[in-house]
Design a protein around this motif. Structure first.
Motif, PDB file in Angstrom:
ATOM      1  N   HIS A  68      -0.049  -2.447  -4.265  1.00  0.00           N
ATOM      2  CA  HIS A  68      -1.149  -1.969  -5.113  1.00  0.00           C
ATOM      3  C   HIS A  68      -2.336  -1.547  -4.259  1.00  0.00           C
ATOM      4  N   ASP A  69      -2.690  -2.389  -3.245  1.00  0.00           N
ATOM      5  CA  ASP A  69      -3.809  -2.055  -2.384  1.00  0.00           C
ATOM      6  C   ASP A  69      -3.476  -0.856  -1.496  1.00  0.00           C
ATOM      7  N   PHE A  70      -2.208  -0.752  -1.044  1.00  0.00           N
ATOM      8  CA  PHE A  70      -1.812   0.350  -0.166  1.00  0.00           C
ATOM      9  C   PHE A  70      -1.908   1.691  -0.891  1.00  0.00           C
ATOM     10  N   SER A  71      -1.546   1.683  -2.154  1.00  0.00           N
ATOM     11  CA  SER A  71      -1.573   2.929  -2.917  1.00  0.00           C
ATOM     12  C   SER A  71      -2.982   3.419  -3.174  1.00  0.00           C
ATOM     13  N   SER A  72      -3.966   2.523  -3.066  1.00  0.00           N
ATOM     14  CA  SER A  72      -5.346   2.927  -3.324  1.00  0.00           C
ATOM     15  C   SER A  72      -6.029   3.526  -2.103  1.00  0.00           C
ATOM     16  N   LEU A  73      -5.343   3.486  -0.929  1.00  0.00           N
ATOM     17  CA  LEU A  73      -5.951   4.012   0.288  1.00  0.00           C
ATOM     18  C   LEU A  73      -5.797   5.519   0.374  1.00  0.00           C
ATOM     19  N   ASP A  74      -6.700   6.151   1.148  1.00  0.00           N
ATOM     20  CA  ASP A  74      -6.512   7.574   1.400  1.00  0.00           C
ATOM     21  C   ASP A  74      -5.479   7.768   2.504  1.00  0.00           C
ATOM     22  N   GLU A  75      -5.134   9.035   2.780  1.00  0.00           N
ATOM     23  CA  GLU A  75      -4.022   9.322   3.703  1.00  0.00           C
ATOM     24  C   GLU A  75      -4.266   8.745   5.089  1.00  0.00           C
ATOM     25  N   GLN A  76      -5.464   8.932   5.652  1.00  0.00           N
ATOM     26  CA  GLN A  76      -5.744   8.444   6.992  1.00  0.00           C
ATOM     27  C   GLN A  76      -5.691   6.926   7.037  1.00  0.00           C
ATOM     28  N   ALA A  77      -6.232   6.280   5.992  1.00  0.00           N
ATOM     29  CA  ALA A  77      -6.216   4.818   5.952  1.00  0.00           C
ATOM     30  C   ALA A  77      -4.799   4.281   5.859  1.00  0.00           C
ATOM     31  N   ARG A  78      -3.951   4.974   5.109  1.00  0.00           N
ATOM     32  CA  ARG A  78      -2.554   4.527   4.988  1.00  0.00           C
ATOM     33  C   ARG A  78      -1.851   4.585   6.342  1.00  0.00           C
ATOM     34  N   LEU A  79      -2.124   5.654   7.117  1.00  0.00           N
ATOM     35  CA  LEU A  79      -1.508   5.760   8.435  1.00  0.00           C
ATOM     36  C   LEU A  79      -1.996   4.647   9.358  1.00  0.00           C
ATOM     37  N   GLU A  80      -3.290   4.350   9.340  1.00  0.00           N
ATOM     38  CA  GLU A  80      -3.803   3.259  10.165  1.00  0.00           C
ATOM     39  C   GLU A  80      -3.204   1.928   9.736  1.00  0.00           C
ATOM     40  N   TYR A  81      -3.062   1.755   8.456  1.00  0.00           N
ATOM     41  CA  TYR A  81      -2.455   0.540   7.908  1.00  0.00           C
ATOM     42  C   TYR A  81      -1.042   0.346   8.465  1.00  0.00           C
ATOM     43  N   LEU A  82      -0.272   1.430   8.398  1.00  0.00           N
ATOM     44  CA  LEU A  82       1.113   1.338   8.884  1.00  0.00           C
ATOM     45  C   LEU A  82       1.164   1.112  10.389  1.00  0.00           C
ATOM     46  N   ASN A  83       0.260   1.753  11.131  1.00  0.00           N
ATOM     47  CA  ASN A  83       0.225   1.553  12.581  1.00  0.00           C
ATOM     48  C   ASN A  83       0.018   0.095  12.942  1.00  0.00           C
ATOM     49  N   LYS A  84      -0.879  -0.563  12.238  1.00  0.00           N
ATOM     50  CA  LYS A  84      -1.157  -1.973  12.536  1.00  0.00           C
ATOM     51  C   LYS A  84       0.029  -2.862  12.183  1.00  0.00           C
ATOM     52  N   ILE A  85       0.673  -2.542  11.082  1.00  0.00           N
ATOM     53  CA  ILE A  85       1.848  -3.331  10.697  1.00  0.00           C
ATOM     54  C   ILE A  85       2.963  -3.166  11.731  1.00  0.00           C
ATOM     55  N   ILE A  86       3.224  -1.903  12.114  1.00  0.00           N
ATOM     56  CA  ILE A  86       4.334  -1.640  13.043  1.00  0.00           C
ATOM     57  C   ILE A  86       4.051  -2.223  14.411  1.00  0.00           C
ATOM     58  N   ALA A  87       2.784  -2.199  14.823  1.00  0.00           N
ATOM     59  CA  ALA A  87       2.438  -2.724  16.141  1.00  0.00           C
ATOM     60  C   ALA A  87       2.736  -4.203  16.264  1.00  0.00           C
ATOM     61  N   GLN A  88       2.750  -4.924  15.168  1.00  0.00           N
ATOM     62  CA  GLN A  88       2.980  -6.362  15.200  1.00  0.00           C
ATOM     63  C   GLN A  88       4.431  -6.746  14.963  1.00  0.00           C
ATOM     64  N   CYS A  89       5.290  -5.737  14.719  1.00  0.00           N
ATOM     65  CA  CYS A  89       6.697  -6.024  14.420  1.00  0.00           C
ATOM     66  C   CYS A  89       7.488  -6.261  15.697  1.00  0.00           C
ATOM     67  N   THR A  90       8.437  -7.146  15.585  1.00  0.00           N
ATOM     68  CA  THR A  90       9.377  -7.374  16.686  1.00  0.00           C
ATOM     69  C   THR A  90      10.448  -6.298  16.662  1.00  0.00           C
ATOM     70  N   LEU A  91      11.262  -6.270  17.729  1.00  0.00           N
ATOM     71  CA  LEU A  91      12.336  -5.289  17.807  1.00  0.00           C
ATOM     72  C   LEU A  91      13.316  -5.453  16.657  1.00  0.00           C
ATOM     73  N   LYS A  92      13.605  -6.679  16.301  1.00  0.00           N
ATOM     74  CA  LYS A  92      14.522  -6.943  15.203  1.00  0.00           C
ATOM     75  C   LYS A  92      13.953  -6.439  13.887  1.00  0.00           C
TER      76      LYS A  92
END
Length: 560
Positions: A68-92
């Motif tokens: 719900h919160d992700f859908s309320s972001l604008d395009e640039q904010a969504r990309l930054e959001y995803l970058n932060k999530i992916i940066a913290q992910c392990t290889l698995k």
């Protein structure tokens, strides 16, 4: 216990062997109440609701849903959001994400395009097996596209296959795969011509004397194969099975010419191509007929199915060298060494007229409509109107005897002992072209709408363009005289005195293969559809081979 107390109260702060330090725990700080996310928020404590993703065994399901919160972001904010999530992910975890993301990125571009545009794209595929294998195997939608009739009619055109008229009709085109099956049959037939063939029969014909076993003439259609021999016999074979059906007996000398008339109605709605195998369409008679002529100076009309001689037509004063029957009419024309042509009604057995004018033996003839063209040893060709008996033109120009002539209703082609080939206008009688290339007698000739093919005693086969009158292919086909040739839009088949029967590509002149084992000599070769008849000499015996190039039914039923 004292030491324990001392550690708590302070005292000596130096660590010792008997000193134990216990950190003083702070009271727990309550977590902040959840609120709206912004792209500036810290996502370290983000909880993920897994209800929308495939569950992994042992993964805890959280109550909080960030979508719900992700859908309320604008395009640039969504990309930054995803970058932060992916940066913290392990290889698995990244590998797991890829299994979800990759299918979502795939697009069936053919499904999203209009059908006409999708088919236009597929029409650029040149490789047949790429179309019937890889394309058809992608999905059901692609397979439906790959079965489209328009696509397979285009494929027929690309391969040079004729598209029959019934496939142009809307009711047939509506049947999925009908054009594909038509292409499949023609393609498999072509492969059989190039690489295989099934021998239907191999006959050793009985002859009275070894030197009388020469096959002088051959005629065939989809039902029958008729061979005339110098020993007075005419043998009739089934074109479907190759079986020797009967022998026509009654000629008093060698047979030099045979003509086959197919049974059927003259009102057949389908257009009929000119038969290159000494055959014509019937006029509605109930049985197939054979017209023959030879050394006994008599024209005979035979019922093929019973073997009975219907008419014996007398009048010539010398050997009959050629016969021809008009399409859809019971009118036969015979040419003789007595220098005349005679016109017969073979339905009633009556002589209609005698065509006189040649000064020497009539060696060859060809007919189209009511016009007959004859070639003679007097070095001329003559154009005759059969209905009136008038000689319309005398074609002069050859320097020696004429041995072969062909007429298709548009132009006349003739060849002879002077090694030249001439093209004539049947309306004006003018010579349109003089074609050179042979170094010996031109004894074989065939016309098509665009190509002229000739064979000579020099072993050469030459094809000419009828648009420019230039040489297309000069083929060294045989080591000695070319005794027979026939071609269509795909193949050119030749036979020679060197005992070879050879297959070439019509357009390029490329040699493919020999159609049978070498013989002592080859007299006649002809084919109708996908059945080929070869008349040759082996071990001093007259041999007739019948080959089929139709694919077995099991090949036709294989799924493409």
């Amino acid at each position: 216990m004292a030491s324990f107390r001392k550690g708590i109260s302070g005292g000596n702060t130096s660590p010792g062997p008997s000193t134990l330090y216990i950190p003083i725990a702070s009271p727990p700080t309550p977590a902040p109440s959840p609120g709206p996310f912004t792209h500036n928020h810290d996502h370290n404590n983000l909880s993920v609701d897994m209800t929308h993703f495939p569950l992994v065994k042992g993964v805890q399901k959280f109550a909080y849903d960030p979508t719900h919160d992700f859908s309320s972001l604008d395009e640039q904010a969504r990309l930054e959001y995803l970058n932060k999530i992916i940066a913290q992910c392990t290889l698995k975890e990244l590998s797991y994400i890829s299994t979800i993301v990759n299918p979502l990125l795939k697009r069936d571009f053919l499904r999203e395009l209009p059908v006409e545009l999708a088919l236009h794209i597929l029409s650029y595929i040149d490789d047949l097996y790429e179309l019937v294998g890889n394309v058809a195997g992608v999905c059901k939608h692609w397979r439906r596209l790959s079965n489209d009739n328009w696509l397979w009619k285009r494929m027929c055109q690309r391969w040079g296959f004729e598209v029959p008229l019934h496939l142009e009709a809307s009711e047939d085109v509506a049947v999925p795969g009908s054009a594909k099956r038509h292409f499949k049959i023609l393609y498999l037939q072509r492969m059989r011509w190039l690489h295989g063939g099934t021998p239907l029969r191999n006959h050793r014909l009985p002859i009275s004397q070894p030197d009388m076993g020469v096959v002088t003439s051959l005629a065939m259609d989809k039902d029958w194969i008729v061979a005339g021999l110098a020993d007075t016999k005419i043998h009739v074979f089934s074109c479907r099975t190759g079986v020797l059906s009967r022998t026509l007996v009654g000629c008093q000398g060698g047979v030099w010419a045979v003509w086959l008339i197919e049974k059927g109605s003259w009102s057949s709605p389908s257009p009929r191509k000119k038969n290159t195998n000494s055959g014509s369409a019937g006029w509605g008679q109930k049985t197939s007929l054979v017209v023959s002529g030879g050394c006994d100076k008599v024209v005979r009309v035979w019922d093929v199915e019973t073997g009975r001689c219907i008419h014996t037509l007398e009048g010539h004063r010398a050997t009959i060298r050629c016969v021809s029957v008009l399409d859809h009419r019971p009118i036969a024309v015979s040419g003789s060494r007595d220098s005349t042509l005679r016109v017969w009604d073979i339905d009633s057995g009556q002589l209609l007229r005698v065509l006189e004018g040649h000064q020497s033996s009539v060696r060859c003839m060809d007919a189209h409509g009511s016009i007959v063209v004859s070639g003679s040893y007097d070095n001329t060709c003559r154009v005759w109107d059969i209905d009136t008996g008038l000689c319309l033109h005398v074609l002069r120009g050859h320097l020696n005897q004429i041995y072969c002539v062909s007429y298709d209703g548009i132009r006349i082609a003739s060849g002879g002992l002077d090694t030249h080939v001439r093209i004539w206008d049947p309306v004006s009688g003018a010579c349109l072209a003089l074609l050179q290339g042979h170094t010996a007698l031109v004894c074989q000739i065939q016309l098509s709408p665009t190509i002229l093919a000739t064979g000579g005693s020099d072993g050469r086969v030459i094809t000419f363009s009828l648009e420019t009158y230039s040489i297309l292919q000069r083929i060294a086909a045989h080591d000695s005289s070319v005794t027979t040739l026939q071609f269509d839009e795909n193949f050119l088949v030749t036979g020679g005195n060197d005992g070879r029967v050879r297959l070439f590509e019509t357009k390029t002149g490329k040699y493919f293969r020999d159609l049978t084992e070498p013989a002592e000599s080859v007299w006649k070769v002809g084919y109708a559809g996908n059945v080929c008849a070869i008349m040759c000499k082996r071990a001093r015996k007259t041999v007739m081979e019948v080959w089929s190039y139709d694919p077995p039914e099991v090949e036709l039923e294989k799924v493409w």
